[in-house]
Design a protein around this motif. Sequence first.
Motif, PDB file in Angstrom:
ATOM      1  N   MET A  96       0.844  -1.190   0.000  1.00  0.00           N
ATOM      2  CA  MET A  96       0.000   0.000   0.000  1.00  0.00           C
ATOM      3  C   MET A  96       0.881   1.243   0.000  1.00  0.00           C
ATOM      4  SD  MET A  96      -3.180   0.869   2.394  1.00  0.00           S
ATOM      5  CE  MET A  96      -4.477   1.411   1.350  1.00  0.00           C
ATOM      6  N   SER A  97       0.504   2.179  -0.802  1.00  0.00           N
ATOM      7  CA  SER A  97       1.293   3.390  -0.990  1.00  0.00           C
ATOM      8  C   SER A  97       1.050   4.406   0.124  1.00  0.00           C
ATOM      9  CB  SER A  97       0.933   4.006  -2.341  1.00  0.00           C
ATOM     10  OG  SER A  97       1.699   5.153  -2.559  1.00  0.00           O
ATOM     11  N   GLU A  98       2.087   5.160   0.419  1.00  0.00           N
ATOM     12  CA  GLU A  98       1.998   6.221   1.419  1.00  0.00           C
ATOM     13  C   GLU A  98       1.429   7.511   0.833  1.00  0.00           C
ATOM     14  OE1 GLU A  98       2.904   6.067   4.734  1.00  0.00           O
ATOM     15  OE2 GLU A  98       3.305   3.938   4.482  1.00  0.00           O
ATOM     16  N   LEU A  99       1.516   7.643  -0.491  1.00  0.00           N
ATOM     17  CA  LEU A  99       1.043   8.866  -1.146  1.00  0.00           C
ATOM     18  C   LEU A  99      -0.467   8.817  -1.355  1.00  0.00           C
ATOM     19  CD1 LEU A  99       3.797   9.144  -3.892  1.00  0.00           C
ATOM     20  CD2 LEU A  99       3.667  10.407  -1.754  1.00  0.00           C
ATOM     21  N   PRO A 100      -1.164   9.884  -0.998  1.00  0.00           N
ATOM     22  CA  PRO A 100      -2.614   9.915  -1.203  1.00  0.00           C
ATOM     23  C   PRO A 100      -2.974   9.879  -2.688  1.00  0.00           C
ATOM     24  CG  PRO A 100      -1.905  11.708   0.233  1.00  0.00           C
ATOM     25  CD  PRO A 100      -0.677  11.089  -0.343  1.00  0.00           C
ATOM     26  N   ILE A 101      -3.925   9.036  -3.027  1.00  0.00           N
ATOM     27  CA  ILE A 101      -4.363   8.890  -4.417  1.00  0.00           C
ATOM     28  C   ILE A 101      -4.906  10.214  -4.957  1.00  0.00           C
ATOM     29  CG2 ILE A 101      -5.950   7.662  -5.963  1.00  0.00           C
ATOM     30  CD1 ILE A 101      -3.626   5.951  -4.844  1.00  0.00           C
ATOM     31  N   ALA A 102      -5.610  10.956  -4.123  1.00  0.00           N
ATOM     32  CA  ALA A 102      -6.181  12.237  -4.567  1.00  0.00           C
ATOM     33  C   ALA A 102      -5.082  13.222  -4.971  1.00  0.00           C
ATOM     34  CB  ALA A 102      -7.049  12.843  -3.475  1.00  0.00           C
ATOM     35  N   ALA A 103      -3.983  13.235  -4.228  1.00  0.00           N
ATOM     36  CA  ALA A 103      -2.875  14.135  -4.563  1.00  0.00           C
ATOM     37  C   ALA A 103      -2.233  13.728  -5.885  1.00  0.00           C
ATOM     38  CB  ALA A 103      -1.838  14.130  -3.444  1.00  0.00           C
ATOM     39  N   VAL A 104      -2.078  12.428  -6.095  1.00  0.00           N
ATOM     40  CA  VAL A 104      -1.502  11.937  -7.342  1.00  0.00           C
ATOM     41  C   VAL A 104      -2.447  12.247  -8.506  1.00  0.00           C
ATOM     42  CG1 VAL A 104      -0.692   9.896  -8.566  1.00  0.00           C
ATOM     43  CG2 VAL A 104      -0.174  10.175  -6.139  1.00  0.00           C
ATOM     44  N   ASP A 105      -3.732  12.105  -8.278  1.00  0.00           N
ATOM     45  CA  ASP A 105      -4.736  12.456  -9.292  1.00  0.00           C
ATOM     46  C   ASP A 105      -4.570  13.919  -9.706  1.00  0.00           C
ATOM     47  OD1 ASP A 105      -7.585  13.719  -9.856  1.00  0.00           O
ATOM     48  OD2 ASP A 105      -7.742  11.580 -10.356  1.00  0.00           O
ATOM     49  N   ARG A 106      -4.384  14.807  -8.727  1.00  0.00           N
ATOM     50  CA  ARG A 106      -4.202  16.234  -9.027  1.00  0.00           C
ATOM     51  C   ARG A 106      -2.922  16.471  -9.830  1.00  0.00           C
ATOM     52  NH1 ARG A 106      -6.190  16.616  -3.762  1.00  0.00           N
ATOM     53  NH2 ARG A 106      -4.103  16.935  -2.905  1.00  0.00           N
ATOM     54  N   ILE A 107      -1.875  15.730  -9.528  1.00  0.00           N
ATOM     55  CA  ILE A 107      -0.624  15.874 -10.273  1.00  0.00           C
ATOM     56  C   ILE A 107      -0.841  15.491 -11.737  1.00  0.00           C
ATOM     57  CG2 ILE A 107       1.686  14.895 -10.574  1.00  0.00           C
ATOM     58  CD1 ILE A 107       1.793  14.686  -7.473  1.00  0.00           C
ATOM     59  N   ILE A 108      -1.532  14.389 -11.969  1.00  0.00           N
ATOM     60  CA  ILE A 108      -1.790  13.945 -13.341  1.00  0.00           C
ATOM     61  C   ILE A 108      -2.641  14.975 -14.079  1.00  0.00           C
ATOM     62  CG2 ILE A 108      -2.835  12.151 -14.779  1.00  0.00           C
ATOM     63  CD1 ILE A 108      -2.181  10.167 -12.478  1.00  0.00           C
ATOM     64  N   ARG A 109      -3.654  15.508 -13.406  1.00  0.00           N
ATOM     65  CA  ARG A 109      -4.502  16.529 -14.030  1.00  0.00           C
ATOM     66  C   ARG A 109      -3.713  17.805 -14.322  1.00  0.00           C
ATOM     67  NH1 ARG A 109     -10.092  15.280 -13.665  1.00  0.00           N
ATOM     68  NH2 ARG A 109     -10.421  13.440 -12.366  1.00  0.00           N
ATOM     69  N   LYS A 110      -2.818  18.160 -13.404  1.00  0.00           N
ATOM     70  CA  LYS A 110      -1.981  19.346 -13.593  1.00  0.00           C
ATOM     71  C   LYS A 110      -1.071  19.166 -14.808  1.00  0.00           C
ATOM     72  CE  LYS A 110       0.830  22.498 -10.850  1.00  0.00           C
ATOM     73  NZ  LYS A 110       1.427  22.741  -9.532  1.00  0.00           N
ATOM     74  N   ALA A 111      -0.726  17.917 -15.110  1.00  0.00           N
ATOM     75  CA  ALA A 111       0.106  17.609 -16.273  1.00  0.00           C
ATOM     76  C   ALA A 111      -0.685  17.660 -17.572  1.00  0.00           C
ATOM     77  CB  ALA A 111       0.741  16.233 -16.105  1.00  0.00           C
ATOM     78  N   GLY A 112      -2.006  17.817 -17.480  1.00  0.00           N
ATOM     79  CA  GLY A 112      -2.806  17.998 -18.677  1.00  0.00           C
ATOM     80  C   GLY A 112      -3.930  17.007 -18.905  1.00  0.00           C
ATOM     81  N   ALA A 113      -4.039  15.991 -18.067  1.00  0.00           N
ATOM     82  CA  ALA A 113      -5.110  15.009 -18.252  1.00  0.00           C
ATOM     83  C   ALA A 113      -6.453  15.606 -17.839  1.00  0.00           C
ATOM     84  CB  ALA A 113      -4.837  13.760 -17.421  1.00  0.00           C
ATOM     85  N   GLN A 114      -7.488  15.302 -18.598  1.00  0.00           N
ATOM     86  CA  GLN A 114      -8.831  15.772 -18.249  1.00  0.00           C
ATOM     87  C   GLN A 114      -9.493  14.828 -17.257  1.00  0.00           C
ATOM     88  OE1 GLN A 114     -11.150  16.493 -21.741  1.00  0.00           O
ATOM     89  NE2 GLN A 114      -9.755  18.048 -22.516  1.00  0.00           N
ATOM     90  N   ARG A 115      -9.264  13.537 -17.451  1.00  0.00           N
ATOM     91  CA  ARG A 115      -9.836  12.533 -16.561  1.00  0.00           C
ATOM     92  C   ARG A 115      -8.738  11.548 -16.184  1.00  0.00           C
ATOM     93  NH1 ARG A 115     -15.004   9.957 -19.117  1.00  0.00           N
ATOM     94  NH2 ARG A 115     -15.192   9.212 -16.985  1.00  0.00           N
ATOM     95  N   VAL A 116      -8.834  10.996 -14.969  1.00  0.00           N
ATOM     96  CA  VAL A 116      -7.826  10.067 -14.474  1.00  0.00           C
ATOM     97  C   VAL A 116      -8.533   8.899 -13.803  1.00  0.00           C
ATOM     98  CG1 VAL A 116      -5.840   9.786 -12.928  1.00  0.00           C
ATOM     99  CG2 VAL A 116      -6.244  11.999 -14.038  1.00  0.00           C
TER     100      VAL A 116
END
Length: 66
Positions: free
Chosen positions: A1-21
Amino acid sequence: MSELPIAAVDRIIRKAGAQRVSESAARELSEMLEEHALELASEAAELAEHAGRKTVRDSDIRLAAK
């Protein structure tokens, strides 16, 4: 199990340009980021120890990343 919150990683991917994750994509990136971070942290800890310190400094992290 990862220590990084999934929501934070989702925001990083969206910040990189993804519309949906997808949750699985965010989970996978989270695991990959954590693996990379552990490798960097381990190298940084070795650098600090080699320098005779117990404290890992930002310079150790930067050097480990090179």
